[in-house]
Scaffold this motif. Structure first.
Motif, mmCIF file in Angstrom:
data_model
loop_
_atom_site.group_PDB
_atom_site.id
_atom_site.type_symbol
_atom_site.label_atom_id
_atom_site.label_comp_id
_atom_site.label_asym_id
_atom_site.label_seq_id
_atom_site.Cartn_x
_atom_site.Cartn_y
_atom_site.Cartn_z
ATOM 1 N N ARG A 9 73.471 26.862 -9.453
ATOM 2 C CA ARG A 9 74.643 27.028 -8.600
ATOM 3 C C ARG A 9 75.793 26.159 -9.089
ATOM 4 O O ARG A 9 76.953 26.572 -9.104
ATOM 5 N N ALA A 10 75.477 24.931 -9.476
ATOM 6 C CA ALA A 10 76.519 24.014 -9.919
ATOM 7 C C ALA A 10 77.166 24.479 -11.210
ATOM 8 O O ALA A 10 78.337 24.199 -11.481
ATOM 9 N N SER B 53 77.455 36.816 1.697
ATOM 10 C CA SER B 53 77.279 35.368 1.788
ATOM 11 C C SER B 53 77.688 34.842 3.161
ATOM 12 O O SER B 53 77.025 33.969 3.734
ATOM 13 N N LYS C 286 76.904 31.248 4.919
ATOM 14 C CA LYS C 286 77.588 30.387 3.970
ATOM 15 C C LYS C 286 79.064 30.273 4.327
ATOM 16 O O LYS C 286 79.637 31.175 4.936
ATOM 17 N N ALA C 287 79.697 29.194 3.920
ATOM 18 C CA ALA C 287 81.102 28.946 4.230
ATOM 19 C C ALA C 287 82.005 29.671 3.242
ATOM 20 O O ALA C 287 81.694 29.767 2.057
ATOM 21 N N ASP D 107 84.854 28.868 1.883
ATOM 22 C CA ASP D 107 85.327 28.056 0.766
ATOM 23 C C ASP D 107 84.242 27.830 -0.278
ATOM 24 O O ASP D 107 84.521 27.804 -1.484
ATOM 25 N N ASP D 108 83.017 27.667 0.171
ATOM 26 C CA ASP D 108 81.920 27.474 -0.779
ATOM 27 C C ASP D 108 81.711 28.713 -1.635
ATOM 28 O O ASP D 108 81.479 28.633 -2.851
ATOM 29 N N VAL D 109 81.808 29.885 -0.997
ATOM 30 C CA VAL D 109 81.583 31.132 -1.730
ATOM 31 C C VAL D 109 82.686 31.365 -2.750
ATOM 32 O O VAL D 109 82.429 31.670 -3.921
ATOM 33 N N CYS D 110 83.941 31.219 -2.344
ATOM 34 C CA CYS D 110 85.037 31.506 -3.271
ATOM 35 C C CYS D 110 85.082 30.495 -4.407
ATOM 36 O O CYS D 110 85.413 30.838 -5.552
ATOM 37 N N THR D 111 84.707 29.247 -4.131
ATOM 38 C CA THR D 111 84.656 28.237 -5.191
ATOM 39 C C THR D 111 83.562 28.566 -6.190
ATOM 40 O O THR D 111 83.746 28.442 -7.405
ATOM 41 N N ARG D 112 82.437 29.007 -5.650
ATOM 42 C CA ARG D 112 81.291 29.322 -6.509
ATOM 43 C C ARG D 112 81.631 30.392 -7.531
ATOM 44 O O ARG D 112 81.183 30.341 -8.670
ATOM 45 N N CYS E 127 89.047 31.622 -5.363
ATOM 46 C CA CYS E 127 89.655 31.213 -4.091
ATOM 47 C C CYS E 127 91.099 31.691 -3.956
ATOM 48 O O CYS E 127 91.515 32.118 -2.876
#
Length: 520
Positions: A7-8, A38, A43-44, A46-51, A55
């Motif tokens: 993921r990272a 997601s 899931k949040a 912001d977390d999804v779009c960053t991943r 964004c």
């Protein structure tokens, strides 16, 4: 669960792709599907779009997507796991259509097939030149075996595994006499199959990246260029005339076949082909969208994407996976729902997409660029050893999808790179510039390397906007690559009617005055 390290790595991997970068604006529907799935899994935003590194693109859709998810699930996320998959997909699609990120679904209007869904593919060369693989796709719910003559035509008959499981694959090897027509009857329809004699000049159409629907990705020029009617139209026309009178011996599709996640778009296309077209020899090599409909492992859905599983069963190529077992000729040892999707650990074995074969006086080495050099080299050495033993091959083509790196292509595995690699292997190297390549991926029809490399991917997607029919022809003692231009997206000039009529009434080989020469 994906490992935390995977993921990272996602934003870093997206940022590192310099060749063929993944762009959110090209695939808004797939991105929305990924986002909404997601969100409903808790899931949040912001977390999804960053991943996925999107964004900026997704920010204007925050309220519409988050709000609609809550509207469709008034009971909260805890009930989502109780919703059947099909109902869940409907809700996801509704949210994305309402947000304006997916087109309304009107692209899957059924086409009633007039003939069974049959494929005839060349066999892996080590089996000999007196066989073809004949396959038929039908409904997995069928209670009876297909009615065929010969009665024992299909030695394999099973429901698709893992993906596109509404279908059943029926397949078997058919012994034939090259140069002579062999007729088989499947479901009441007769298919006249002709494998050209070894060393005989042949003719075939090769395309890549055909799109006609905006269901999953934006098919920018599909409507303007009328790609569904015209690609099926020129294939049917080219197959209407016997090969001996100027028609085609084969056709191929080199990846991103209809940008299809579920199999519906693929089935619709082949339903529009005639029995004559379906009886022609056929080959396919997968592209990035055949693994991940969004075009990259970074935007994959481990629950929904086909990861090449639907592809390898639907097209039923005779491949290295079945080299020692002609009945169970595909390797299903990797479940796509297990293993890291981001790291490509859940893909089918590379051997499901590796084949080398001959049609007349042409040889082909077919592979998928999704796999590493380590996974490809033993196969390529075996193919080159075979090629070096052939005395009646005029030209050999490396066929695959990716023209450059990125978007799931393994390091060094683009088609031009593989052609250069095999040129250094005994057996292939002796062919010099008779060793050529055909590929797709970047959406253009053009010569990429004089007399050697050709891109055949101008079939409706964004890009060059050109649309036409690439043909390989060795019937006149040379290897000709011809291009029949139908239409440019920027022009009103339209040659389809003239080309289609000539193909249908005279045969492709007698229409060369309508073509431009890419190679002689």
């Amino acid at each position: 669960m994906e490992p935390m390290y995977a993921r990272a790595l996602v934003p870093l991997l997206l940022a590192s792709v310099t060749a063929s970068p993944w762009r959110a604006d090209k695939y808004p529907c797939v991105l929305c599907d990924h986002l909404v799935e997601s969100l409903i899994d808790g899931k949040a935003f912001d977390d999804v779009c960053t991943r996925v590194g999107a964004c900026d693109f997704l920010a204007p859709y925050r309220n519409s997507t988050e709000g609609d998810v809550h509207m469709h699930l008034p009971g909260g996320f805890e009930i989502w796991g109780q919703v059947p998959t099909q109902a869940r997909d409907v809700i996801v699609r509704t949210v994305c259509e309402t947000a304006g990120l997916c087109a309304a679904e009107d692209e899957e209007t059924a086409v009633t097939a007039s003939t069974p869904d049959v494929r005839v593919t060349p066999v892996l060369a080590k089996r000999g030149y007196n066989f073809v693989r004949v396959s038929m796709i039908d409904d997995a719910s069928s209670a009876t075996q297909p009615d065929t003559t010969p009665a024992d035509l299909f030695t394999y008959s099973k429901q698709f595994q893992y993906r596109w499981t509404n279908m059943r694959l029926n397949s078997g090897l058919l012994a034939i006499s090259p140069g002579n027509t062999t007729s088989v009857t499947i479901g009441g329809t007769t298919f006249d199959i002709l494998l050209p004699s070894e060393g005989q000049g042949v003719r075939g159409i090769v395309i890549a990246d055909p799109c006609y629907s905006g269901k999953w990705v934006s098919c920018q020029f599909g409507a303007k260029l009328q790609t569904f009617d015209r690609i099926t139209g020129f294939l049917n026309a080219a197959a209407a005339v016997p090969a001996s009178e100027g028609g085609i011996d084969f056709f191929m599709i080199l990846g991103d076949n209809f940008y299809d996640r579920t199999g519906k778009l693929t089935t619709k296309f082949f339903s529009a082909l005639s029995a004559q077209a379906k009886a022609k020899l056929f080959a396919a090599a997968p592209g990035n969208h055949d693994y991940w409909v969004g075009g990259s492992p970074m935007i994959q859905s481990q629950k929904k994407d086909q990861f090449g599983n639907g592809f390898m069963q639907y097209y039923a190529m005779d491949v290295m996976a079945g080299a020692n077992d002609a009945v169970n000729f595909l390797d299903f040892s990797q479940n796509p729902s297990k293993g890291s999707g981001y790291m490509k650990k859940n893909l089918p074995k590379a051997s499901n997409f590796q084949s080398y074969f001959k049609i007349g006086n042409l040889a082909f080495i077919s592979y998928s660029g999704a796999y590493s050099d380590k996974e490809q080299t033993p196969f390529l050495k075996e193919a080159c050893k075979w090629l070096g033993e052939q005395k009646d091959v005029m030209s050999a083509f490396v066929i695959g999808h990716w023209n450059d790196g990125g978007l799931g292509c393994a390091d060094g595995m683009s088609v031009p790179q593989v052609r250069a690699k095999v040129e250094a292997i005994d057996g292939c190297g002796e062919y010099s510039d008779r060793l050529k390549y055909l590929m797709g991926h970047t959406h253009c029809n053009q010569v990429t390397e004089t007399n050697v490399g050709f891109m055949v991917a101008g079939m409706g997607m964004e890009g060059c906007g050109n649309f036409g029919v690439p043909v390989v022809d060795t019937t006149n003692g040379t290897t000709q690559v011809l291009y029949y231009p139908i239409q440019e997206s920027s022009s009103s000039t339209d040659k389809y009617a003239v080309i289609e009529e000539c193909f249908r009434t005279k045969g492709v080989g007698n229409c060369k005055d309508l073509a431009s020469s890419w190679a002689e």
